[in-house]
Design a protein around this motif. Structure first.
Motif, PDB file in Angstrom:
ATOM      1  N   ARG A 156     -13.763   2.799  -0.451  1.00 23.81           N
ATOM      2  CA  ARG A 156     -12.489   3.383  -0.880  1.00 23.81           C
ATOM      3  C   ARG A 156     -12.335   3.341  -2.395  1.00 23.81           C
ATOM      4  NH1 ARG A 156      -9.713   0.417   3.963  1.00 23.81           N
ATOM      5  NH2 ARG A 156      -9.639   2.128   5.469  1.00 23.81           N
ATOM      6  N   VAL A 160       0.834  -1.196   0.000  1.00 25.76           N
ATOM      7  CA  VAL A 160       0.000   0.000   0.000  1.00 25.76           C
ATOM      8  C   VAL A 160       0.873   1.251   0.000  1.00 25.76           C
ATOM      9  CG1 VAL A 160      -1.690   1.333   1.299  1.00 25.76           C
ATOM     10  CG2 VAL A 160      -1.886  -1.140   1.191  1.00 25.76           C
ATOM     11  N   HIS A 161       1.885   1.242   0.878  1.00 25.71           N
ATOM     12  CA  HIS A 161       2.716   2.426   0.999  1.00 25.71           C
ATOM     13  C   HIS A 161       3.390   2.790  -0.323  1.00 25.71           C
ATOM     14  CE1 HIS A 161       5.145   5.378   3.119  1.00 25.71           C
ATOM     15  NE2 HIS A 161       6.174   4.960   2.415  1.00 25.71           N
ATOM     16  N   TYR A 162       3.874   1.792  -1.032  1.00 24.12           N
ATOM     17  CA  TYR A 162       4.567   2.069  -2.296  1.00 24.12           C
ATOM     18  C   TYR A 162       3.633   1.973  -3.495  1.00 24.12           C
ATOM     19  CZ  TYR A 162       8.881   2.116   0.269  1.00 24.12           C
ATOM     20  OH  TYR A 162       9.859   2.458   1.150  1.00 24.12           O
ATOM     21  N   ASN A 163       2.365   1.769  -3.223  1.00 26.81           N
ATOM     22  CA  ASN A 163       1.373   1.640  -4.292  1.00 26.81           C
ATOM     23  C   ASN A 163       1.874   0.691  -5.384  1.00 26.81           C
ATOM     24  OD1 ASN A 163      -1.084   2.149  -5.360  1.00 26.81           O
ATOM     25  ND2 ASN A 163      -0.473   4.016  -6.427  1.00 26.81           N
ATOM     26  N   GLN A 164       2.296  -0.490  -4.941  1.00 29.11           N
ATOM     27  CA  GLN A 164       2.973  -1.420  -5.838  1.00 29.11           C
ATOM     28  C   GLN A 164       1.947  -2.257  -6.615  1.00 29.11           C
ATOM     29  OE1 GLN A 164       5.539  -4.677  -4.289  1.00 29.11           O
ATOM     30  NE2 GLN A 164       7.175  -3.283  -4.912  1.00 29.11           N
ATOM     31  N   ILE A 165       1.541  -1.723  -7.768  1.00 36.07           N
ATOM     32  CA  ILE A 165       0.495  -2.371  -8.566  1.00 36.07           C
ATOM     33  C   ILE A 165       0.920  -3.780  -8.998  1.00 36.07           C
ATOM     34  CG2 ILE A 165      -0.877  -2.174 -10.677  1.00 36.07           C
ATOM     35  CD1 ILE A 165      -1.687  -0.094  -8.726  1.00 36.07           C
ATOM     36  N   VAL A 207      -0.327  -6.690  -7.029  1.00 32.88           N
ATOM     37  CA  VAL A 207      -1.764  -6.887  -6.830  1.00 32.88           C
ATOM     38  C   VAL A 207      -2.240  -8.324  -7.103  1.00 32.88           C
ATOM     39  CG1 VAL A 207      -4.039  -6.241  -7.730  1.00 32.88           C
ATOM     40  CG2 VAL A 207      -2.433  -4.484  -6.991  1.00 32.88           C
ATOM     41  N   CYS A 228      -5.867  -3.982   1.927  1.00 25.63           N
ATOM     42  CA  CYS A 228      -4.822  -3.529   1.009  1.00 25.63           C
ATOM     43  C   CYS A 228      -5.417  -3.219  -0.366  1.00 25.63           C
ATOM     44  CB  CYS A 228      -3.754  -4.611   0.929  1.00 25.63           C
ATOM     45  SG  CYS A 228      -2.613  -4.464  -0.422  1.00 25.63           S
ATOM     46  N   LYS A 230      -7.426   0.021  -0.241  1.00 30.45           N
ATOM     47  CA  LYS A 230      -6.614   1.225  -0.169  1.00 30.45           C
ATOM     48  C   LYS A 230      -5.946   1.521  -1.505  1.00 30.45           C
ATOM     49  CE  LYS A 230      -5.775   1.677   4.714  1.00 30.45           C
ATOM     50  NZ  LYS A 230      -4.994   1.124   5.808  1.00 30.45           N
ATOM     51  N   MET A 231      -5.675   0.454  -2.293  1.00 30.50           N
ATOM     52  CA  MET A 231      -5.040   0.681  -3.593  1.00 30.50           C
ATOM     53  C   MET A 231      -6.083   0.951  -4.678  1.00 30.50           C
ATOM     54  SD  MET A 231      -1.875  -1.887  -3.424  1.00 30.50           S
ATOM     55  CE  MET A 231      -1.282  -1.342  -4.989  1.00 30.50           C
ATOM     56  N   LYS A 232      -7.346   0.925  -4.282  1.00 30.80           N
ATOM     57  CA  LYS A 232      -8.440   1.217  -5.207  1.00 30.80           C
ATOM     58  C   LYS A 232      -8.432   0.322  -6.447  1.00 30.80           C
ATOM     59  CE  LYS A 232      -8.645   6.189  -4.106  1.00 30.80           C
ATOM     60  NZ  LYS A 232      -8.505   6.075  -2.719  1.00 30.80           N
TER      61      LYS A 232
END
Lengths: 498, 375, 127
Positions: B309, B246-251, B254, B275, B278-280
């Motif tokens: 979210r 989540v913090h690094y938005n590491q797609i 996923v 998670c 939060k990453m939508k």
């Protein structure tokens, strides 16, 4: 007659020695705990938590009843605690003074429509307020119908709390700034949410059933001290001093013994009997499942801890209650004999109540340390001690009157008990000094320590007397007639009388 | 004396015990008093010494290191020769003073970074204070080792893998944690290597510390966390990796997170849903709704939160359904909150709900719509 | 012209560094260590500062309160506020900006950066 006499004297001696042995044991355990705590603490940087998105949220719950005079500075001091995620819930317990008006004005409160979920029964909540100023968005004020007990107000606060942990305190307690950081750490030092799979996959859902398998910290407590002679400026302690008046000073000594030596020692073997109502951090889920505070109890703080423990054991969950030796909270001790006697009578009654309510747990091996150590200890050495002491005095007098006494032996035994009690108290003060030098001068420390020499003559008899009066009230079921005044007295923060 | 000894032997057992303990208690009390007084005296001396030393250190640091214009040049910060001769005072030959200096440097580095931070580190090296820290590393006491590790980490000093890796599996919990932190921060090649091997749980407190180190260390190579999410058997590592994702938005991680939705562990599953929300990740909504009914309460709440979210507006009917028909207060509340977040797609529906809902449901809606209430 | 800056900070190191740096640029800097003193100073001088740098967590009143008080004044010239704090998760940063903070720096800071931000804000607000 001789047989009785030998038996009685033997019993008293063995009982006394066991008690003294327990104290010594606690002193050793607590010293170990403190040394370990200090070692760890020397390099822990609590400020690291301040930037962290992982900090668990904490709801501070502080009931207020007619606290108009000090409410603003006390709420301010709660709002300025160092912690990244917390809310402050002030429960206005049907105050008849201007407490609510003052809060509304100072913090720009407006009434909000709040979806209040009553998971624990309490007197009805009338209104909920939030501040329109973002700077105070941590604050929530609940206005409820007076429930004649702190427990009832706390329950309403728990129902409204939004975080997983709640800190139970009083508006008139002064809390150290880093309290939340320090008290949440024990919760974070155990593994969370560990599960164990049991049995075969369920035929319906295909999942293997899982059960909780982690030691869950359900509560943490810390040392309380007496604020009476401290210099306080708008809710911030600027200088710590032992109380100047004798009565509070004795209490400070007693608190140190009960917390630093007693509870700290018990926490090393996970047998903490009680987390003070003045300051305790709890796991909300367990507190709710255990039924919250009992609003009719005279010792609601010990009661909730006992019930939370029973809940955990009944559901085969592993739990721990932790203690930290540093002082995190200052509370006003009863300055006059009148208030003091009410407080102690109440405690005595509360203890008697706990013992009766939870009698099925005592000596029940199923309840492990709770059934075999915590409650039996409280039964024998907290509850029965005043009674046995009292019979002892009667016996002594009888012996003197009938001229049967061996003065030489009697005096040696008295000296023995006396110096031993002085030693235990002095050790407690020494251990406390090892955690932090709260007092500025050595004179203050010695001044406090010397009280130990007077205690057996002055303070101790009082405590025994009030405890017995509490038991008497409990047995005769005498109604407490003081209602709210009593709640407003200082009768809530009970240190176990180690 | 002779008489009393005779007396003692003659006395009954309990009197003998009492006499022995009188002696013990009196001795202990006296010792306790002496320790209180000596302890306070020592602390007083220490404080006084430090109170004298700190201004000296501050002045030296300010004048000669931090605000020294001569030092600001084009040479890389770590090659500048600092005027260390000003620190060659007799007091800094003493161990306590050197320790005080180290602590002070760390304190400064907690406040400033950039070139000033580099100069502080330079000073630490050029005054050979790192030798002091390394000496502590060799000590037998675990607390000294931890202290040394903390010093070396905050000074960003490299430590050889051979020294530090064995410590990451030490029996002592504190030491183990400190060693891991140091390893992540200081290891040149593969800072996350210990994720592969660690068997003990990563406690929440350690996660806070690790998270901070990972997110504040400059030039740290962020690996694809999917590898641990998929393969690690250590659940606390998986859960921690989810937070990092989540913090690094590491797609790229996923797909691994979506696979985690099938795990048996409902706590882990809840973390995974959290998670994804939060990453939508819009694509996952359908699956979340599909599994909703077979989930325990904590996962249901997470699913509802995730729908809020992600805010795609596609599932307002589902949220409405849960809001109206669930028997659980928490579920209804979270459904309402997510519905409000999806308001742009459900304007008419919300008005209609407010008009027709029961008193309690209406209250929940109003609660969720009030910007003053956060939760 | 020398600008007056109020620094509210309870750590002892930060003010030392900042005082020196800002002093070099001929700013007048005054330092208080808690919320109460900050309010006092602001009242006494009738908000006579050109910029305020504040920490968040301090005794008596936190940085957010100081910020909201400064930003919610009805009259008088607007004063820029920079938050410099060792606290700061997402929630707090957002709260800071919501209350009208002009900048939010997390410790450890790059002193040069802080200086440039101070300069820029002073320029902006003097126009």
């Amino acid at each position: 007659m001789d047989l009785f006499r030998n038996f009685y004297e033997g019993f008293i001696f063995v009982y006394g020695c066991t008690m003294l042995f327990m104290y010594a044991l606690l002193a050793v355990l607590s010293l170990r705990g403190i040394i370990k705590f200090q070692r760890k603490n020397s390099y822990v940087d609590y400020n690291r938590m301040l930037q962290s998105p992982l900090a668990p949220g904490i709801s501070i719950i502080a009931p207020a009843y007619n606290e108009g005079v000090t409410i603003i500075s006390n709420v301010r001091s709660l709002l300025t605690l160092n912690y990244p995620r917390f809310e402050v819930i002030i429960v206005n317990d049907g105050s008849t003074d201007d407490t609510l008006a003052k809060l509304t004005r100072e913090f720009q409160l407006v009434q909000v429509e709040f979806a209040y979920n009553e998971r624990i029964k309490s007197q009805p909540v009338r209104r909920v307020f939030k501040s329109t100023n973002t700077a105070y968005d941590k604050l929530m004020v609940i206005d409820k119908v007076n429930g004649k007990s702190k427990a009832d107000a706390s329950n309403a606060g728990i129902n409204a709390a939004s975080y997983h942990y709640f800190l139970c305190t009083d508006v008139d307690c002064i809390i150290e700034k880093d309290t939340l950081l320090r008290m949440i750490k024990p919760f974070m030092d155990e593994e969370h949410n560990k599960i164990k799979e049991v049995g075969d996959p369920c035929p319906e859902c295909g999942y293997i059933h899982v059960v909780e398998d982690s030691v869950r910290v359900i509560a943490t407590g810390a040392t309380l001290r007496i604020a009476n002679s401290c210099e306080i400026d708008e809710g911030v302690i600027t200088r710590v001093r032992p109380p100047e008046k004798w009565l509070p000073r004795f209490q400070e000594m007693e608190y140190l013994r009960a917390y630093v030596l007693g509870k700290m020692g018990w926490s090393v073997i996970n047998c903490v009997p009680n987390v003070s109502g003045g300051l305790g951090l709890f796991d909300k889920e367990i507190a709710i499942k255990a039924g919250g505070y009992d609003s009719k109890s005279f010792a609601e703080d010990m009661d909730i801890v006992t019930r939370m423990c029973t809940y955990m054991i009944d559901n085969k969950l592993k739990y721990a209650i932790r203690y930290i030796p540093t002082t995190q909270c200052w509370t006003e001790g009863p300055p006059t004999m009148k208030v003091f006697s009410r407080q102690r009578t109440r405690w005595g009654r509360g203890l008697a109540e706990i013992i009766t309510i939870h009698r099925k747990v005592i000596f029940n091996p199923r309840y492990r340390q709770l059934g075999m150590v915590v409650l039996p200890y409280n039964l024998f050495f907290e509850f029965l001690a005043p009674i046995i002491e009292f019979t002892g005095i009667i016996y002594y007098i009888y012996q003197i009157v009938t001229g049967n006494i061996n003065w030489h032996n009697a005096i040696i035994l008295l000296i023995f008990v006396y110096v031993y009690s002085v030693m235990i108290t002095t050790l407690a003060i020494l251990w406390d000094q090892k955690t932090y030098h709260y007092y500025k001068t050595w004179r203050e420390v010695v001044g406090l320590a010397l009280m130990a020499f007077l205690e057996p003559f002055v303070y101790h008899p009082l405590i025994v007397f009030f405890a017995l009066r509490g038991y008497f009230n409990f047995m005769t079921g005498k109604k407490h007639t003081w209602g709210n005044m009593q709640r407003q007295g200082f009768g809530r923060k009970k240190p176990a009388n180690t | 004396m002779e008489y009393s000894l005779y007396d003692f032997r003659d006395a009954s057992l309990n009197i003998q015990i009492a006499i022995v303990f009188i002696v013990v208690a009196v001795t202990c009390t006296i010792i306790a008093y002496l320790s209180i007084l000596t302890g306070r005296y020592k602390a007083y001396r220490r404080e006084k010494k430090l109170a004298r030393l700190h201004p000296v250190i501050d002045e030296l640091l300010m004048e000669h290191i931090l605000l020294n214009d001569e030092l600001t040049s084009d040479i890389p910060a770590d090659q500048v020769q600092l005027p260390i001769e000003v620190f060659q005072q007799p007091v800094f030959g003493k161990k306590w003073a050197r320790q005080a200096l180290i602590n002070r440097l760390i304190h400064y580095r907690n406040n400033v970074r950039g070139s000033m931070g580099e100069q502080l580190r330079n000073l630490y090296i050029q005054l050979e204070l790192d030798k002091d820290s390394l000496k502590k590393m060799k000590s037998r006491k675990w607390d000294l080792k931890v202290q040394a590790l903390a010093e070396l980490t905050s000074m960003n000093m490299s430590i050889a893998d051979v020294t530090i890796l064995p410590l990451t599996n030490s029996r002592n919990r504190e030491l183990r944690a400190a060693a891991r932190h140091a390893y992540i921060k200081l290891s040149k090649n593969e800072p996350f290597k210990f994720f592969d091997v660690v068997t003990e749980p990563l406690l929440m407190w350690d996660q806070v510390e690790l998270f901070r180190i990972i997110s504040t260390t400059e030039h740290i190579a962020i690996p694809n966390f999917a590898q641990w999410i998929t393969y690690s058997t250590n659940k606390s590592i998986v859960s921690f990796c989810l937070k990092l994702v989540v913090h690094y938005n590491q797609i790229s991680a996923v797909p691994a997170v979506i696979k985690l939705l099938d795990t048996k562990d409902h706590y882990l599953r809840a973390d995974a849903i959290n998670c994804l929300g939060k990453m939508k990740i819009e694509e996952v909504e359908e699956k979340l709704i599909h599994i909703f009914n077979s989930q325990p309460q904590n996962c249901r709440v997470e699913i509802l939160k995730a729908l809020g979210r992600i805010n795609s507006g596609k599932y307002v009917d589902f949220l409405r359904q849960e809001f109206l028909h669930s028997t659980d207060f928490e579920i209804r509340k979270h459904a309402a909150k997510s519905l409000i977040r999806n308001q742009w797609a459900a304007k008419g529906m919300i008005d209609e709900l407010i008009e027709t809902a029961t008193a309690e449901n209406k209250l929940i809606l109003k609660h969720s719509m009030n910007p003053l209430i956060k939760f | 012209m020398s600008n007056k800056i109020l620094l509210v900070e309870d750590d002892e190191i930060m003010p030392k560094i900042m005082e020196r740096i800002l002093h070099k640029e001929e700013y007048k800097i005054e330092h208080v260590t808690n919320g109460k003193e900050a309010f006092q100073r602001l009242e006494d001088t009738d908000y006579g500062y050109d910029l305020v740098i504040t920490d968040i967590m301090m005794p008596y009143a936190n940085g957010f309160e100081i910020l909201s008080k400064i930003k919610n004044r009805k009259d008088g010239k607007p004063i820029p506020v920079i938050i410099v704090s060792n606290a700061g998760n997402e929630e707090m940063i957002l709260e800071g900006f919501k209350l009208g903070a002009d900048d939010f720096l997390k410790k450890p800071v790059i002193p040069g950066e802080l200086l440039i931000r101070v300069k820029r804000l002073l320029m902006q607000y003097s126009r």
